[in-house]
Design a protein around this motif. Structure first.
Motif, short mmCIF file in Angstrom:
data_model
loop_
_atom_site.label_atom_id
_atom_site.label_comp_id
_atom_site.label_asym_id
_atom_site.label_seq_id
_atom_site.Cartn_x
_atom_site.Cartn_y
_atom_site.Cartn_z
N TRP A 158 0.84 -1.20 0.00
CA TRP A 158 0.00 0.00 0.00
C TRP A 158 0.88 1.26 0.00
CZ3 TRP A 158 -5.49 0.65 0.53
CH2 TRP A 158 -5.90 1.96 0.82
N ILE A 159 1.91 1.24 0.85
CA ILE A 159 2.82 2.38 0.92
C ILE A 159 3.59 2.55 -0.39
CG2 ILE A 159 4.89 3.26 2.09
CD1 ILE A 159 3.81 1.91 4.65
N ALA A 160 3.98 1.44 -1.01
CA ALA A 160 4.66 1.52 -2.30
C ALA A 160 3.77 2.20 -3.34
CB ALA A 160 5.06 0.12 -2.77
N GLY A 161 2.48 1.90 -3.29
CA GLY A 161 1.55 2.58 -4.19
C GLY A 161 1.48 4.07 -3.92
N GLU A 162 1.51 4.44 -2.64
CA GLU A 162 1.52 5.87 -2.29
C GLU A 162 2.79 6.57 -2.79
OE1 GLU A 162 -1.16 6.09 1.77
OE2 GLU A 162 0.99 5.75 1.96
N LEU A 163 3.91 5.85 -2.78
CA LEU A 163 5.15 6.44 -3.27
C LEU A 163 5.16 6.59 -4.79
CD1 LEU A 163 7.77 4.61 -1.01
CD2 LEU A 163 7.13 7.02 -0.91
N LEU A 164 4.50 5.67 -5.47
CA LEU A 164 4.45 5.74 -6.94
C LEU A 164 3.46 6.79 -7.43
CD1 LEU A 164 4.55 1.93 -7.85
CD2 LEU A 164 6.39 3.60 -8.13
N LEU A 165 2.46 7.10 -6.61
CA LEU A 165 1.41 8.00 -7.06
C LEU A 165 1.90 9.41 -7.41
CD1 LEU A 165 -1.58 8.10 -7.65
CD2 LEU A 165 -2.00 8.68 -5.26
N PRO A 166 2.81 10.03 -6.63
CA PRO A 166 3.29 11.36 -7.05
C PRO A 166 3.99 11.35 -8.40
CG PRO A 166 3.83 10.96 -4.76
CD PRO A 166 3.33 9.68 -5.30
N GLY A 167 4.79 10.29 -8.66
CA GLY A 167 5.43 10.19 -9.96
C GLY A 167 4.43 10.05 -11.09
N LEU A 168 3.38 9.25 -10.85
CA LEU A 168 2.33 9.11 -11.85
C LEU A 168 1.60 10.42 -12.07
CD1 LEU A 168 0.82 7.08 -13.67
CD2 LEU A 168 -0.69 6.60 -11.74
N ALA A 169 1.42 11.18 -10.98
CA ALA A 169 0.75 12.47 -11.10
C ALA A 169 1.59 13.45 -11.91
CB ALA A 169 0.47 13.04 -9.71
N LEU A 170 2.91 13.41 -11.73
CA LEU A 170 3.78 14.30 -12.50
C LEU A 170 3.76 13.95 -13.98
CD1 LEU A 170 6.88 14.69 -10.15
CD2 LEU A 170 5.20 16.45 -10.75
N LEU A 171 3.67 12.65 -14.27
CA LEU A 171 3.63 12.23 -15.66
C LEU A 171 2.32 12.62 -16.33
CD1 LEU A 171 5.24 8.66 -15.44
CD2 LEU A 171 6.25 10.72 -16.44
N CYS A 172 1.23 12.50 -15.58
CA CYS A 172 -0.09 12.75 -16.17
C CYS A 172 -0.42 14.24 -16.28
CB CYS A 172 -1.16 12.04 -15.34
SG CYS A 172 -1.04 10.23 -15.37
N ARG A 173 0.03 15.02 -15.29
CA ARG A 173 -0.20 16.46 -15.25
C ARG A 173 -1.66 16.84 -15.01
NH1 ARG A 173 4.41 19.20 -14.14
NH2 ARG A 173 6.14 18.28 -15.29
N ASP A 174 -2.57 16.31 -15.79
CA ASP A 174 -3.98 16.66 -15.66
C ASP A 174 -4.68 15.65 -14.77
OD1 ASP A 174 -6.30 18.39 -16.81
OD2 ASP A 174 -7.00 16.31 -17.01
N TRP A 175 -5.59 16.12 -13.90
CA TRP A 175 -6.25 15.22 -12.97
C TRP A 175 -7.15 14.21 -13.66
CZ3 TRP A 175 -11.51 14.66 -12.06
CH2 TRP A 175 -12.35 15.61 -12.65
N ARG A 176 -7.71 14.56 -14.80
CA ARG A 176 -8.56 13.60 -15.53
C ARG A 176 -7.72 12.46 -16.07
NH1 ARG A 176 -13.72 15.55 -16.55
NH2 ARG A 176 -14.00 17.81 -16.32
N VAL A 177 -6.53 12.78 -16.59
CA VAL A 177 -5.64 11.73 -17.09
C VAL A 177 -5.18 10.83 -15.95
CG1 VAL A 177 -3.49 11.29 -18.32
CG2 VAL A 177 -4.91 13.25 -18.97
N LEU A 178 -4.87 11.42 -14.81
CA LEU A 178 -4.46 10.65 -13.64
C LEU A 178 -5.57 9.70 -13.20
CD1 LEU A 178 -2.54 9.98 -11.31
CD2 LEU A 178 -3.44 11.97 -10.10
N GLN A 179 -6.79 10.22 -13.13
CA GLN A 179 -7.92 9.37 -12.73
C GLN A 179 -8.13 8.24 -13.73
OE1 GLN A 179 -9.95 9.49 -9.94
NE2 GLN A 179 -10.86 7.61 -10.74
N GLY A 180 -7.98 8.54 -15.02
CA GLY A 180 -8.11 7.50 -16.02
C GLY A 180 -7.04 6.44 -15.90
N ALA A 181 -5.80 6.86 -15.60
CA ALA A 181 -4.70 5.90 -15.44
C ALA A 181 -4.95 4.99 -14.24
CB ALA A 181 -3.38 6.65 -15.28
N VAL A 182 -5.39 5.56 -13.13
CA VAL A 182 -5.70 4.75 -11.95
C VAL A 182 -6.83 3.77 -12.25
CG1 VAL A 182 -6.60 4.84 -9.59
CG2 VAL A 182 -4.87 6.48 -10.32
N THR A 183 -7.82 4.21 -13.00
CA THR A 183 -8.95 3.34 -13.33
C THR A 183 -8.51 2.20 -14.24
OG1 THR A 183 -10.45 5.23 -13.16
CG2 THR A 183 -11.27 3.30 -14.31
#
Length: 455
Positions: free
Chosen positions: A118-143
């Motif tokens: 779970w913590i590893a996922g939390e650590l990866l999430l900021p990097g994924l957010a930086l790659l996606c930039r837009d919150w809609r893209v981030l939400q789509g990637a998580v989905t």
């Protein structure tokens, strides 16, 4: 979602007079987790752990897409509520199923390993957010990640139904098939089939239990209330410590990494100590640390050096996370199998209610933070007293029936509990004699429940 709240305000003008809608969205999402935990807990005890997990994952995919495609703030609010509920259902069902497959010496270790993932996922999430930039893209990637998980977990070999729950609810034919699948490589087939066939004699009707039956008990109800209260305090008071960290860590990612670091420290501490000294003693220690840190910060912040304030905030953050994590794990061990899903759902739901109170204090011009801190600091002291009333579950078999849960007693605080499980379940090193004891225990339980036959 880390970046969602930073991108949504300029998109829908959620600033100035409308800025209160941002903490409202956060609170709604956390209340969705509360709703999902309670609902999924009830479903776990009625339909099983595996169906609840798969259904929750399947529902999370379309709801997650709905969040990404929302056209206005109201749609985001509703979709985020449902998304949180679906995620909570998957989390709870998998948590219970995983616990019920483990022997007593391994329950804590396996749960902590899952916590590190779970913590590893939390650590990866900021990097994924930086790659996606837009919150809609981030939400789509998580989905999309959830969709891949749902596709993989549909394979029956990856997640079988809990054999403990099947036996406890007298679903003996399904239990026979599940145990046979789990034990194929552990025992000789002839001996195994003989034991499994013996379980199915008589074909009793399945017997399910509801959460209302918890309210008619004494010990189970007391344990659930105390642990739910502790989880509520640990989650709610954490915001008081993180707010004191904010002036020292003004950058978003630095503060986020420090918070994740405290979670790692809490997991390591619980993993190294709770198996050695017992769940109750470590929960009591973490609650005391949380209460002392909170009271010192509440009364002396303006008189203490910044380094001391920072240290107390970090210690309090780690201790409060340990309280929440250990309360949930402790509850999963002391609640009986027949109502473990519903009872644990209430405890997890209480923890998210505590989290949901924090965003309210972030509303501009709100003076509720001081009151929030005072209330939770007082509750922490009360929790210290109530934790003393709990039993110890270290090294003991999971209670199966309501009667097993009622028979739990409070031992001396520092007495070492027995490390032998009298009801082993499918350990890789088990021998046929151990499994025979499981079968014999189940048959005795069924014999005590069957009415006497007429001559």
């Amino acid at each position: 979602m880390l970046t969602a709240l930073h991108c949504v305000p300029p998109q829908w003008d959620l600033v100035c007079a409308s800025r209160w809608k941002v903490p409202l969205e956060q609170t709604t999402h956390l209340l969705g987790w509360t709703l999902g935990s309670i609902t999924a807990g009830l479903a776990c005890d009625r339909f099983g752990r595996r169906p609840t997990f798969l259904l929750s994952l399947a529902l999370a995919v379309p709801v997650g897409l709905a969040v990404a495609l929302a056209m206005n703030f109201l749609m985001v609010l509703v979709a985020r509520l449902l998304f949180g509920a679906a995620l909570a259902g998957a989390f709870l069902a998998l948590y219970v199923a995983r616990l019920e497959l483990c022997e007593p010496p391994h329950r804590l270790g396996v749960t902590m390993v899952a916590g590190f993932f779970w913590i590893a996922g939390e650590l990866l999430l900021p990097g994924l957010a930086l790659l996606c930039r837009d919150w809609r893209v981030l939400q789509g990637a998580v989905t999309m990640i959830l969709a891949l998980l749902a596709a993989c977990w549909w394979c029956p070999a990856l997640l079988l139904e809990s054999a403990r729950w099947l036996l406890a609810t007298q679903q003996l034919e399904r239990a026979r098939k599940t145990l046979q699948a789990l034990a194929e490589d552990n025992w000789p087939q002839d001996s195994l089939l003989t034991e499994l066939e013996a379980l199915s004699e008589g074909s009793p009707q399945p017997r399910y239990h509801t959460v209302c039956e918890i309210f008619s008990t004494r010990v189970i109800w007391k344990n659930g209330v105390i642990l739910g209260f502790a989880a509520f305090i640990g989650s709610g008071i954490r915001h008081c410590f993180t707010r004191n960290l904010a002036p020292h860590l003004p950058h978003f990612f630095s503060s986020y990494l420090v918070l994740v670091g405290t979670e790692v420290a809490a997991c390591l501490f619980v993993c190294l100590t709770a198996e050695r000294f017992g769940r109750r003693a470590i929960l009591l220690l973490c609650t005391v640390l949380t209460g002392i840190s909170s009271l010192l910060l509440l009364a002396l912040t303006q008189y203490l050096l910044e380094l001391i304030v920072l240290t107390l905030s970090v210690v309090g953050t780690a201790a409060s996370h340990a309280v929440t994590m250990l309360s949930i794990f402790f509850a999963s061990e002391v609640l009986p199998t027949v109502v473990r899903g519903a009872g644990l759902g209430l405890v997890v739901g209480a923890s998210f209610v505590g989290k949901a109170a924090a965003p309210i204090t972030a509303i501009p011009n709100s003076r509720g933070f001081f009151l929030h801190h005072v209330v939770f600091a007082s509750f922490a002291i009360l929790a210290v007293l109530s934790i003393m009333l709990l039993p110890e579950s270290q090294g003991r078999n999971l209670p199966q029936s309501l009667q097993d849960g009622e028979n739990q007693r409070r031992p001396p605080l520092f007495r070492q509990p027995p490390c032998e499980d009298h009801l082993p379940l499918l350990a890789s090193h088990s021998i046929p004699h151990d499994y025979s004891r499981l079968a014999a225990s189940t048959k005795r339980m069924l014999g005590s429940l069957d009415p006497p036959r007429e001559m």
